[in-house]
Design a protein around this motif. Structure first.
Motif, PDB file in Angstrom:
ATOM      1  N   LEU A 183       0.741  -1.271  -0.009  1.00 15.31           N
ATOM      2  CA  LEU A 183      -0.043   0.047   0.036  1.00 15.31           C
ATOM      3  C   LEU A 183       0.875   1.275   0.031  1.00 15.31           C
ATOM      4  O   LEU A 183       0.589   2.193  -0.638  1.00 15.31           O
ATOM      5  CB  LEU A 183      -1.018  -0.143   1.175  1.00 15.31           C
ATOM      6  CG  LEU A 183      -2.263   0.792   1.054  1.00 15.31           C
ATOM      7  CD1 LEU A 183      -2.870   0.048  -0.089  1.00 15.31           C
ATOM      8  CD2 LEU A 183      -3.057   0.260   2.270  1.00 15.31           C
ATOM      9  N   ARG A 187       0.527   4.272  -2.778  1.00 16.56           N
ATOM     10  CA  ARG A 187       0.559   5.556  -2.559  1.00 16.56           C
ATOM     11  C   ARG A 187       1.451   6.411  -2.967  1.00 16.56           C
ATOM     12  O   ARG A 187       1.173   7.706  -3.753  1.00 16.56           O
ATOM     13  CB  ARG A 187       0.563   5.803  -0.944  1.00 16.56           C
ATOM     14  CG  ARG A 187      -0.367   5.387  -0.104  1.00 16.56           C
ATOM     15  CD  ARG A 187      -0.822   6.134   0.965  1.00 16.56           C
ATOM     16  NE  ARG A 187      -2.045   5.597   1.713  1.00 16.56           N
ATOM     17  CZ  ARG A 187      -1.666   4.487   2.908  1.00 16.56           C
ATOM     18  NH1 ARG A 187      -0.609   4.016   2.821  1.00 16.56           N
ATOM     19  NH2 ARG A 187      -2.741   4.116   3.414  1.00 16.56           N
ATOM     20  N   GLU A 190       0.676   6.684  -6.593  1.00 15.91           N
ATOM     21  CA  GLU A 190      -0.658   7.738  -6.660  1.00 15.91           C
ATOM     22  C   GLU A 190      -0.237   9.030  -6.574  1.00 15.91           C
ATOM     23  O   GLU A 190      -0.718   9.774  -7.532  1.00 15.91           O
ATOM     24  CB  GLU A 190      -1.634   7.394  -5.276  1.00 15.91           C
ATOM     25  CG  GLU A 190      -2.986   8.267  -5.701  1.00 15.91           C
ATOM     26  CD  GLU A 190      -3.746   7.733  -6.753  1.00 15.91           C
ATOM     27  OE1 GLU A 190      -3.713   6.243  -7.018  1.00 15.91           O
ATOM     28  OE2 GLU A 190      -4.412   8.513  -7.341  1.00 15.91           O
ATOM     29  N   ARG A 207      -4.333  -6.358  -7.540  1.00 16.82           N
ATOM     30  CA  ARG A 207      -4.804  -5.330  -6.390  1.00 16.82           C
ATOM     31  C   ARG A 207      -3.864  -4.078  -7.204  1.00 16.82           C
ATOM     32  O   ARG A 207      -4.186  -2.997  -6.896  1.00 16.82           O
ATOM     33  CB  ARG A 207      -4.196  -5.691  -5.077  1.00 16.82           C
ATOM     34  CG  ARG A 207      -4.947  -6.711  -4.379  1.00 16.82           C
ATOM     35  CD  ARG A 207      -4.416  -7.151  -3.059  1.00 16.82           C
ATOM     36  NE  ARG A 207      -3.242  -7.789  -2.986  1.00 16.82           N
ATOM     37  CZ  ARG A 207      -2.397  -8.072  -2.037  1.00 16.82           C
ATOM     38  NH1 ARG A 207      -2.804  -7.904  -0.889  1.00 16.82           N
ATOM     39  NH2 ARG A 207      -1.331  -8.865  -2.437  1.00 16.82           N
ATOM     40  N   ALA A 210      -5.598  -3.007 -10.760  1.00 15.13           N
ATOM     41  CA  ALA A 210      -6.579  -2.333 -10.824  1.00 15.13           C
ATOM     42  C   ALA A 210      -6.330  -1.040 -10.490  1.00 15.13           C
ATOM     43  O   ALA A 210      -7.583  -0.104 -10.409  1.00 15.13           O
ATOM     44  CB  ALA A 210      -7.331  -2.992  -9.881  1.00 15.13           C
ATOM     45  N   THR A 211      -5.279  -0.459  -9.944  1.00 12.05           N
ATOM     46  CA  THR A 211      -5.173   1.002  -9.722  1.00 12.05           C
ATOM     47  C   THR A 211      -4.834   1.736 -10.834  1.00 12.05           C
ATOM     48  O   THR A 211      -4.772   2.958 -10.748  1.00 12.05           O
ATOM     49  CB  THR A 211      -4.019   1.337  -8.735  1.00 12.05           C
ATOM     50  OG1 THR A 211      -2.609   0.602  -9.099  1.00 12.05           O
ATOM     51  CG2 THR A 211      -4.279   0.302  -7.163  1.00 12.05           C
ATOM     52  N   LEU A 229      -9.998   1.948 -16.631  1.00  8.25           N
ATOM     53  CA  LEU A 229     -10.678   1.826 -15.517  1.00  8.25           C
ATOM     54  C   LEU A 229     -10.911   3.520 -15.095  1.00  8.25           C
ATOM     55  O   LEU A 229     -11.587   3.515 -13.987  1.00  8.25           O
ATOM     56  CB  LEU A 229      -9.705   1.400 -14.462  1.00  8.25           C
ATOM     57  CG  LEU A 229      -9.440  -0.252 -14.611  1.00  8.25           C
ATOM     58  CD1 LEU A 229      -8.537  -0.998 -13.690  1.00  8.25           C
ATOM     59  CD2 LEU A 229     -10.942  -0.987 -14.290  1.00  8.25           C
ATOM     60  N   LEU A 237     -19.204   3.301  -3.325  1.00 11.59           N
ATOM     61  CA  LEU A 237     -18.307   2.299  -2.442  1.00 11.59           C
ATOM     62  C   LEU A 237     -19.326   1.301  -1.691  1.00 11.59           C
ATOM     63  O   LEU A 237     -18.859   0.214  -1.518  1.00 11.59           O
ATOM     64  CB  LEU A 237     -17.236   3.018  -1.581  1.00 11.59           C
ATOM     65  CG  LEU A 237     -16.203   3.553  -2.370  1.00 11.59           C
ATOM     66  CD1 LEU A 237     -15.427   4.478  -1.568  1.00 11.59           C
ATOM     67  CD2 LEU A 237     -15.508   2.567  -3.055  1.00 11.59           C
ATOM     68  N   LEU A 240     -19.903  -2.345  -2.195  1.00 11.28           N
ATOM     69  CA  LEU A 240     -18.806  -3.199  -1.950  1.00 11.28           C
ATOM     70  C   LEU A 240     -18.974  -4.055  -0.823  1.00 11.28           C
ATOM     71  O   LEU A 240     -18.631  -5.281  -0.510  1.00 11.28           O
ATOM     72  CB  LEU A 240     -17.329  -2.529  -1.753  1.00 11.28           C
ATOM     73  CG  LEU A 240     -16.898  -1.758  -3.122  1.00 11.28           C
ATOM     74  CD1 LEU A 240     -15.828  -1.056  -2.867  1.00 11.28           C
ATOM     75  CD2 LEU A 240     -16.900  -2.698  -4.328  1.00 11.28           C
TER      76      LEU A 240
ATOM     77  N   HIS C 128     -10.772  -1.114  -8.403  1.00 12.92           N
ATOM     78  CA  HIS C 128      -9.869   0.220  -8.581  1.00 12.92           C
ATOM     79  C   HIS C 128     -10.678   1.161  -7.635  1.00 12.92           C
ATOM     80  O   HIS C 128      -9.900   2.010  -6.943  1.00 12.92           O
ATOM     81  CB  HIS C 128     -10.319   0.760 -10.055  1.00 12.92           C
ATOM     82  CG  HIS C 128      -9.715   1.985 -10.481  1.00 12.92           C
ATOM     83  ND1 HIS C 128      -8.511   2.125 -10.997  1.00 12.92           N
ATOM     84  CD2 HIS C 128     -10.383   3.313 -10.375  1.00 12.92           C
ATOM     85  CE1 HIS C 128      -8.361   3.394 -11.065  1.00 12.92           C
ATOM     86  NE2 HIS C 128      -9.171   4.126 -10.689  1.00 12.92           N
ATOM     87  N   ALA C 130     -11.958   0.569  -4.799  1.00  8.31           N
ATOM     88  CA  ALA C 130     -11.723   0.302  -3.418  1.00  8.31           C
ATOM     89  C   ALA C 130     -10.170   0.578  -3.196  1.00  8.31           C
ATOM     90  O   ALA C 130      -9.948   1.246  -2.190  1.00  8.31           O
ATOM     91  CB  ALA C 130     -11.755  -1.289  -3.163  1.00  8.31           C
ATOM     92  N   GLN C 131      -9.419   0.270  -4.048  1.00 11.15           N
ATOM     93  CA  GLN C 131      -7.977   0.799  -3.786  1.00 11.15           C
ATOM     94  C   GLN C 131      -7.745   2.240  -3.649  1.00 11.15           C
ATOM     95  O   GLN C 131      -7.154   2.749  -3.130  1.00 11.15           O
ATOM     96  CB  GLN C 131      -7.039   0.517  -4.912  1.00 11.15           C
ATOM     97  CG  GLN C 131      -6.806  -1.122  -5.338  1.00 11.15           C
ATOM     98  CD  GLN C 131      -5.826  -1.330  -4.186  1.00 11.15           C
ATOM     99  OE1 GLN C 131      -5.879  -1.269  -2.900  1.00 11.15           O
ATOM    100  NE2 GLN C 131      -4.702  -2.211  -4.673  1.00 11.15           N
ATOM    101  N   GLN C 132      -8.508   2.938  -4.423  1.00  6.36           N
ATOM    102  CA  GLN C 132      -8.716   4.632  -4.153  1.00  6.36           C
ATOM    103  C   GLN C 132      -9.072   4.883  -2.943  1.00  6.36           C
ATOM    104  O   GLN C 132      -8.212   5.733  -2.227  1.00  6.36           O
ATOM    105  CB  GLN C 132      -9.587   5.071  -5.337  1.00  6.36           C
ATOM    106  CG  GLN C 132      -9.256   5.092  -6.791  1.00  6.36           C
ATOM    107  CD  GLN C 132      -8.266   6.285  -7.109  1.00  6.36           C
ATOM    108  OE1 GLN C 132      -6.776   5.916  -7.138  1.00  6.36           O
ATOM    109  NE2 GLN C 132      -8.609   7.316  -7.593  1.00  6.36           N
ATOM    110  N   ALA C 133     -10.145   4.218  -2.616  1.00  8.25           N
ATOM    111  CA  ALA C 133     -10.466   4.574  -1.226  1.00  8.25           C
ATOM    112  C   ALA C 133      -9.328   4.202   0.030  1.00  8.25           C
ATOM    113  O   ALA C 133      -9.351   4.720   0.679  1.00  8.25           O
ATOM    114  CB  ALA C 133     -11.798   3.728  -0.886  1.00  8.25           C
ATOM    115  N   ALA C 134      -8.755   3.067  -0.031  1.00 15.21           N
ATOM    116  CA  ALA C 134      -7.782   2.370   0.631  1.00 15.21           C
ATOM    117  C   ALA C 134      -6.596   3.418   0.891  1.00 15.21           C
ATOM    118  O   ALA C 134      -6.275   3.734   1.697  1.00 15.21           O
ATOM    119  CB  ALA C 134      -7.380   1.155   0.168  1.00 15.21           C
TER     120      ALA C 134
END
Lengths: 249, 614, 180
Positions: A183, A187, A190, A207, A210-211, A229, A237, A240, C128, C130-134
């Motif tokens: 993570l 970040r 990101e 994981r 998908a970002t 995406l 959300l 989910l 996607h 969910a990862q953004q939120a995470a």
């Protein structure tokens, strides 16, 4: 050839071996990457995604097809020009970090800058700034052996950024890391994306894939599927998780 | 038994997987053992060759010479009357001669020198019958040349020469014990020809070569009842003392000739001794490189063997089998090379038979050399085998045993250097011990070369100076043509061997460095260094310590020469010789390192990184 | 689920509806954005009807008001203990999708591979998001842990879908080969 396309590949090929032992690691790939885009390439091991990344980064020469980077045809570049490209325009992040064991974090990060003939003091300052950016300012003087896997990868990312490359290539950047470290890396990516850095990430982890803005599936050397995406309506959300009771009244 | 088969099979498979490395090891161990063999054989040159010649030629126990005192005065018949009775003096049990001796000037191929032309019959005599090493004995119009003289002038049987301007054929080359190899202070001549040579002619030819300026002299060879007392005999009949240079009659005991020979031999022996020590030093360095180098590679090999299920004992067995096989092959090759090259060095007393270095590989030498090779093999396999017993398989595979050294200040300083030097400094600093070995190798080699240059310069200067019999003649006193030529040849051969061994050392060190730094090289290229920068860096990483070694070698060479010359007078070689030697060494090192460096710098990056240096 | 969660939140001390909502928000983070005040009230009413909670001050305020103070009844407390020790785990509901693919193939109504692709795409979008939120959460927040779980489950589902893709694609190829 669109103006904003940073990377363009047409029928890109990479073969290994000969005759019966011929392996087409990359078998006719077409790819366009726009500046500022974050692209992920996913696939099972042996599908050729790492090889593709090496071709994009100039670590290897293609066996066929065309590859343009920053407006130049890469296939025709001399070894020296390729080296310069690797130095100044491309930053590579490897799965196994590939840090020099005998150099501290800071010395590792400043190395590409020194190779680019940046004056030593400026190189050192850049390295320190980048280490701060990845959250390792207090570990600048540590050797890799004294750092955890996640920290080492962050050093590697800092190193990839030191010459302000237009393209960052990451090969399984979280392959050797646990969830928390993963993570952290995400970040950082990101934040890079937020500053407009073009990223290509190769991974087998959904994981990570998908970002991306765009996720490309690869199998046996070719692209099999592509999903965009970003730029769709944002879902809620709460879909989910299951909050409702099974027995409603 | 089956365990042994497993070990052998594993060893063979392992060797087959790395043919290049195995070949490299064989080369360096062979070179080292060749040098060691040479060193040992040279040191074994203690046999006194004079004795062998004396036996073969029935050398005289005493030599009676009757030479004209100066130009124009013939050996008077009265003197001859005094000489001849000596053949029947008390203590004499046999004789040959008196032989007439003329003093013509021999010219061949533009060289000229005075010679003693001793007139002989075609029939062999009882005392001092020269032993032919080439061709046939004298006949009218044809002469036989003494071997050391023939060597110096490059005369072979079948050549044509001129004596006092008259043409003669050379029919043979021979050795004798009745004439020291170069006549040091023994036979006087005019000051124009301080070092006459020796030839044999027919009696008639000798008599015809007498001139009014140099009339005939006579030589009588005596055999004594008590050879050991020859010096007393000589004292009895030669009141002037045979060191008196005023002509007339001299009686010379065989011990003096032998002594003069050994003086000459002593110089050669000294050169050979020093040369052999240098070779042994370099050989030791090579072997140290073999044992100490490539430890990382050995660790990984250990890991692989353990991973396929090998116990530490098995691993040790496999490693030992591998290294032993290589060592035996290399040792045998080295012995052969040493045996073949020894004659180049050990034929110094050309005028003597059975010379000091009729190179024989005595059992002790063979045993020692093979023993050393085996010891190296054992040591080289023992250390990783020991480690195999201690560390876990995982660690061995991950090669955690010996990371490169870290030098914070050096790393920081290197950032200020241009890129190739930055790479060179960091590469060199990774393995300081190997750096030192390389430097020392060059230092030893350059020491040898510089010592040789000093020797050569000293010899050349003294060539024009006359001979002087001193108690402790240094090189400066030995200034004869043939001696100089011979010694130069010896010096040259030793130099060539030193250089060859050093070249092997440097190549191996470079190769080992390149192998060890394959990953770092690939990574540095991935980060943007060009292949050219890395080639330069890898080369410079060798060149910098080599330069330091070369500079040290100059000082060392001077010290070496001074020590070997034992304080006798010496002359300095011209500065440009030393500079050429220095630059030549550096260029050679650069050349030797450039090729493997360039190859390494052009390996495919991605493959090397992923392979992680296997 | 929500009922028991609300019940458990009242175990420590009585609370008002808006406080409960705040706690749920904290625990769920961005995933709780679908939760609005109305949901909590409805749940509280149900619980009251079921006799598991009671209003502390009845009549003090009009119904549906934020100010009502709720607390657990003894039955409610027992239900909480029961709930805490339950080992139920939500079943993965893969059977429906599995049957969907089989039905589509059998009836020839749709290409199973296409169905899988579409579903994969949907899940990728969810992952996607969910990862953004995470990434927006701090490392030690409660919500980040929940998000990690969501992400992992989506990853697992995607892997299964990939397996479905492989299987159904090869069946299709075999079928085509057989047809020739």
């Amino acid at each position: 050839m669109t103006n904003s396309a940073l990377v363009q590949a047409r029928s890109l090929r990479k073969d290994y071996g000969r005759g019966d032992g011929l392996v087409r690691a990359v078998d006719g790939v077409d790819l366009d990457i726009v500046s500022g885009e974050r692209v992920a390439v996913m696939g099972p091991s042996g599908c050729g995604k790492s090889t593709l990344l090496h071709l994009l980064g100039g670590l290897d020469r293609s066996s066929g097809g065309e590859l343009w980077f920053h407006g130049r045809r890469i296939g025709q570049l001399s070894e020296r020009a390729l080296a310069e490209m690797r130095r100044k325009e491309v930053g590579f992040v490897f799965q196994t970090f590939h840090l020099m064991d005998e150099l501290t974090a800071q010395e590792n990060v400043e190395l590409p800058a020194l190779l680019a003939e940046v004056p030593p003091r400026a190189a050192r300052r850049r390295a320190r700034d980048l280490l701060e950016r990845v959250g390792l300012a207090d570990r600048a003087g540590h050797l890799p052996s004294a750092l955890s896997g996640g920290q080492r990868q962050r050093v590697a990312i800092a190193r990839a950024l030191v010459n302000e490359p237009v393209l960052v290539l990451a090969d399984e950047p979280t392959g050797n890391l646990d969830s928390a470290a993963t993570l952290d890396i995400l970040r950082i990516f990101e934040s890079l994306h937020a500053t407009g850095q073009t990223l290509v990430i190769v991974t087998h982890d959904e994981r990570i894939g998908a970002t991306a803005d765009r996720l490309i599936y690869m199998q046996d050397g070719t692209f099999t599927d592509e999903t965009t995406l970003v730029g769709g309506t944002r879902r809620s959300l709460s879909t989910l998780i299951e909050l409702e009771d099974s027995t409603g009244e | 038994m089956s365990r042994l088969l497993v070990i052998l099979r594993l060893a063979r498979r392992d060797l087959r997987r790395r043919p290049g490395e195995a070949a490299m090891l064989v080369v360096i161990v062979a070179a080292a053992t060749a040098a060691l063999t040479l060193g040992l054989v040279l040191q074994g040159t203690t046999a006194h060759p004079y004795q062998a010649t004396r036996d073969a030629t029935s050398g005289p126990d005493a030599l009676v010479t009757d030479f004209p005192a100066g130009s124009g005065s013939a050996a008077s018949p009265a003197a001859l009357k005094l000489t001849v009775p000596l053949a029947r003096a008390q203590g004499v049990i046999g004789h040959s001669g008196p032989f007439p001796v003329a003093f013509p000037v021999l010219t061949v191929d533009g060289h000229a020198d005075a010679v003693l032309a001793e007139g002989r019959s075609s029939a062999p005599v009882a005392v001092d019958q020269p032993e032919l090493t080439e061709g046939s004995w004298v006949r009218p119009g044809a002469v036989v040349i003494e071997r050391s003289f023939a060597d110096a002038f490059g005369i072979r049987a079948g050549d044509r020469i001129k004596l006092n301007g008259r043409p003669f054929a050379v029919t043979g080359v021979a050795v004798t014990a009745a004439f020291p190899v170069n006549g040091v202070g023994f036979l006087e001549g005019s000051s124009q020809w301080p070092n006459p040579g020796l030839i044999w002619t027919t009696t008639a030819d000798a008599e015809s070569l007498a001139t009014s300026q140099y009339p005939l002299g006579y030589v009588l060879d005596l055999k004594l009842a008590n050879p050991a007392a020859a010096e007393n005999f000589a004292d009895r009949f030669d009141q002037g003392g045979y060191t008196d240079n005023t002509g007339g009659r001299y009686v010379i005991p065989w011990q003096l000739i032998s002594h003069q020979d050994s003086l000459l031999m002593a110089h050669e022996q000294k050169i050979l001794l020093v040369g052999s020590w240098l070779l042994a030093l370099l050989a030791t360095g090579s072997l140290a490189i073999v044992v100490g180098g490539r430890m990382a590679e050995q660790n990984r090999r250990v890991g692989l063997l353990k991973a396929v299920g090998g116990t530490p004992a098995l691993v040790a067995g496999v490693l030992l089998a591998e290294y032993l096989a290589l060592a035996v092959i290399a040792g045998a090759a080295g012995l052969l090379v040493g045996r073949l090259t020894a004659p180049l060095l050990t034929n110094p007393g050309a005028g003597l038979l059975g010379t000091a270095g009729a190179p024989r590989l005595t059992p002790p030498v063979i045993t020692l050399v093979i023993g050393v090779a085996v010891a190296v093999a054992t040591l080289a396999s023992y250390i990783p085998a020991l480690r195999a017993a201690r560390i876990s398989t995982v660690d061995a595979l991950a090669d955690a045993a010996r990371p490169p050294r870290r030098h914070a200040r050096l790393t920081a300083y290197s950032t200020r250097l241009p890129v190739p030097l930055l790479l060179a400094t960091r590469l060199a600093a990774r393995r300081p011990r190997r750096l030192l070995l390389g430097s020392v190798s060059i230092a030893v080699t350059v020491s040898g070369i510089v010592a040789v240059l000093f020797a050569h310069a000293t010899l050349a200067i003294s060539q024009s100076a006359g001979p002087a019999v001193t108690a402790n003649p240094g090189l400066a006193d030995v200034g004869f043509i043939s001696q100089t030529a011979r010694e130069n040849q010896v010096l040259l051969t030793i130099t060539v061997m030193l250089v060859a061994l050093a070249a092997v050392n440097v190549t191996f060190i470079t190769w080992a460095t390149v192998q060890d730094s394959r990953h770092a090289t690939a990574l540095t290229r991935a980060l943007g260094a060009t292949a050219g920068q890395l080639t330069a860096g890898l080369s410079a990483a060798q060149l910098l310590p080599a330069s330091a070694g070369a500079l040290a070698g100059i000082a060392g060479g001077y010290g070496l020469f001074t020590a070997a010359n034992q304080g006798a007078s010496a002359s300095q070689p011209p500065a440009w010789w030393l500079i050429t030697a220095l630059l030549g060494t550096l260029i050679a090192v650069a050349g030797l390192t450039a090729v493997p460096a360039r190859l390494a710098a052009r390996l495919p990056i991605a493959a090397t990184l992923q392979g992680d240096g296997t | 689920m929500q009922q028991e969660a609300v019940l458990a939140m009242l175990a420590k001390e009585p609370a008002r509806a808006y406080q409960l909502r705040a706690r749920l928000d904290d625990a769920l983070g961005p995933l709780g954005e679908g939760l609005n005040a109305g949901h909590v009230y409805v749940t509280l009413s149900r619980l009251e009807r079921a006799g598991l909670v009671m209003v502390e001050e009845p009549g003090a305020a009009p119904a549906g008001s934020d100010i009502k103070l709720y607390s657990l009844t003894p039955a409610g407390q027992e239900r909480v203990f029961q709930w805490l020790s339950e080992l139920n785990w939500p079943k993965p509901d893969l059977a429906e999708f599995h049957l969907k693919l089989i039905a589509a193939a059998a009836a020839g109504l749709a290409d199973p591979v296409g169905i899988v692709s579409a579903q994969r795409r949907e899940l990728l979008h969810r992952l996607h998001d969910a990862q953004q939120a995470a990434m927006g959460e701090s490392a030690d927040s409660d919500a980040s842990l929940l998000l990690e779980g969501v992400v992992l489950r989506l990853q697992a589902d995607l892997r299964w879908l990939e397996a479905c893709q492989r299987t159904w694609a090869s069946r299709r190829n075999d079928h085509r080969k057989g047809e020739r």
